[in-house]
Design an enzyme around this catalytic site. Structure first.
Site, PDB file in Angstrom:
ATOM      1  N   LYS A 238     -13.852  24.141 -13.831  1.00 57.84           N
ATOM      2  CA  LYS A 238     -12.886  23.435 -14.219  1.00 57.84           C
ATOM      3  C   LYS A 238     -13.569  24.005 -16.150  1.00 57.84           C
ATOM      4  CE  LYS A 238     -10.250  19.942 -15.527  1.00 57.84           C
ATOM      5  NZ  LYS A 238     -10.046  18.048 -15.230  1.00 57.84           N
TER       6      LYS A 238
ATOM      7  N   LYS B  82      -9.900  26.063 -11.789  1.00 62.89           N
ATOM      8  CA  LYS B  82      -8.762  25.149 -12.429  1.00 62.89           C
ATOM      9  C   LYS B  82      -8.894  25.995 -13.904  1.00 62.89           C
ATOM     10  CE  LYS B  82      -7.441  21.310 -13.639  1.00 62.89           C
ATOM     11  NZ  LYS B  82      -7.991  19.357 -13.878  1.00 62.89           N
TER      12      LYS B  82
HETATM   13  C1  PBG Z   1      -8.592  15.203 -15.994  1.00 61.39           C
HETATM   14  C2  PBG Z   1      -7.524  15.937 -14.911  1.00 61.39           C
HETATM   15  C3  PBG Z   1      -7.282  16.666 -16.201  1.00 61.39           C
HETATM   16  C4  PBG Z   1      -6.471  17.794 -14.980  1.00 61.39           C
HETATM   17  C5  PBG Z   1      -6.726  17.209 -13.350  1.00 61.39           C
HETATM   18  N1  PBG Z   1      -7.766  16.266 -13.910  1.00 61.39           N
HETATM   19  C6  PBG Z   1      -7.233  17.383 -17.195  1.00 61.39           C
HETATM   20  C7  PBG Z   1      -7.821  16.948 -18.513  1.00 61.39           C
HETATM   21  O1  PBG Z   1      -9.024  17.701 -17.300  1.00 61.39           O
HETATM   22  O2  PBG Z   1      -8.043  17.355 -19.145  1.00 61.39           O
HETATM   23  C8  PBG Z   1      -5.458  18.479 -15.356  1.00 61.39           C
HETATM   24  C9  PBG Z   1      -4.324  19.014 -14.455  1.00 61.39           C
HETATM   25  C10 PBG Z   1      -2.673  19.719 -15.120  1.00 61.39           C
HETATM   26  O3  PBG Z   1      -2.832  20.550 -15.831  1.00 61.39           O
HETATM   27  O4  PBG Z   1      -2.562  20.178 -14.422  1.00 61.39           O
HETATM   28  N2  PBG Z   1     -10.096  14.747 -15.273  1.00 61.39           N
END
Ligand code: PBG
Length: 334
Positions: free
Chosen positions: A204, A259
């Protein structure tokens, strides 16, 4: 150029592109409704769906409407949903204590969906950002300049067991703390939930593409973007992403995830080549919103761009895709 120029070619690849029939016959990647996981935003109360301004077509739903949406998705062939709660700001605090409230919003949402639509696969995010006033995915160190890794993992472990008890099929740790997948696996097993799976947000990245999501769940800060770069991956790093994926697999992740998806197709492909586990990719909010925005301006064709973006993610090697386009894609593909 002479009038009657003629190449003498053995290979003419265009032969197989001549007719729609031939093109369909040689198509290598096909999208189907079962490829999609629909991320859904849930809110408390009985109010009407709340449109998310930066995500046209996406609304936050109350629990009753969420159940209806799950029923509709399943009918369209979408097998799974990922639930994201938007908490009332008054329930948030520095430590994210609301995450461990046994009657919290997301727990009620899991129970409601699993009771009414048991065949729907339900997954939930395991991270503290919906619950903390500062919007970080965990709790802060005493110096308040970083996250306390191990203390955060301790909380996420408890949160995972609560979600498992509520009936979730898969927990999805999205926090990027070190060691959390292994700790969650051990805790789930010890609590008797050896059938609750883990989809690890393995690679991520600290991405600008999460902007609209942070609006949707109310974690954006007025003072500018939230910097998560001490835990999320540097977008510049490929090898580090592969280390993270290998660690999560070794710690017991059932499914790995990359992601965002579109800007990280190379990572999807490389993780695919290195693991035999199923691989998910998350087409995040910003990827969705940029397509919607360009389509609204008349600069891109929505249907074609949407299809191509998802096809490319699958072609790169994703077995399943979390996407805000899930419902409309499934309806189209049927
Ligand atoms: C939070 C989380 C995020 C997303 C999914 N879980 C945002 C972040 O890490 O700030 C983002 C998903 C999206 O942008 O569609 N843990």
């Amino acid at each position: 150029m002479p009038e009657k120029f003629k190449l003498s070619l053995v290979h003419r690849p265009r032969r197989l592109r001549r007719t729609a029939g031939l093109r369909a016959m040689v198509q290598e990647t096909v999208l189907r409704p079962a490829d999609f996981i629909a991320p859904l935003f849930v809110v408390d109360g009985k109010g009407a769906p709340e449109p998310v301004p930066s995500m046209p077509g996406v609304s936050r739903l109350n629990v009753a409407d969420l159940v209806k949406e799950c029923r509709a998705l399943l009918k369209l062939g979408v097998p799974a949903v990922a639930l994201f709660p938007k908490l009332d700001a008054r329930l948030k605090d520095d430590e994210g204590t609301a995450a461990l409230n046994e009657d919290g919003l997301v727990l009620r949402a899991i129970r409601a969906v699993k009771k009414a639509v048991p065949a729907m696969t339900v997954m939930t995010d395991i991270a503290l950002d919906p619950y903390t006033t500062h919007g970080h995915d965990g709790v802060l160190t005493a110096g308040r300049d970083d996250l306390d890794n191990d203390r955060t993992v301790g909380i996420l472990v408890e949160m995972s067991v609560l979600h498992a008890r509520a009936g979730v099929d898969l927990v999805a740790p999205s926090d990027m703390m070190d060691g959390r997948v292994g700790a969650i696996r051990r805790a789930l097993d010890a609590a008797g939930f050896d059938q609750t799976g883990i989809m690890a947000y393995a690679a991520k990245f600290a991405s600008a593409y999460y902007g609209p999501f942070r609006d949707a769940v109310g974690t954006s800060r007025g003072g500018g973007p939230l910097d998560k770069s001490t835990y999320q991956l540097n977008p510049a790093n490929r090898r580090e992403a592969l280390i993270e994926a290998a660690l999560d697999e070794a710690e017991g992740a059932d499914i790995l995830m990359v992601k965002p998806a579109g800007p990280y197709l190379d990572i999807i492909r490389e993780v695919r080549q290195r693991t035999r586990k199923p691989l998910a990719a998350y087409q995040v909010s910003g990827e969705y919103s940029q397509i919607q925005a360009a389509a609204r301006l008349g600069w891109l064709d929505l249907a074609r761009t949407r299809h191509e973006s998802l096809l490319s993610i699958k072609r790169a090697g994703a077995d399943m895709i979390l996407t805000y386009f899930a419902r409309e894609m499934a309806a189209l593909l049927r």
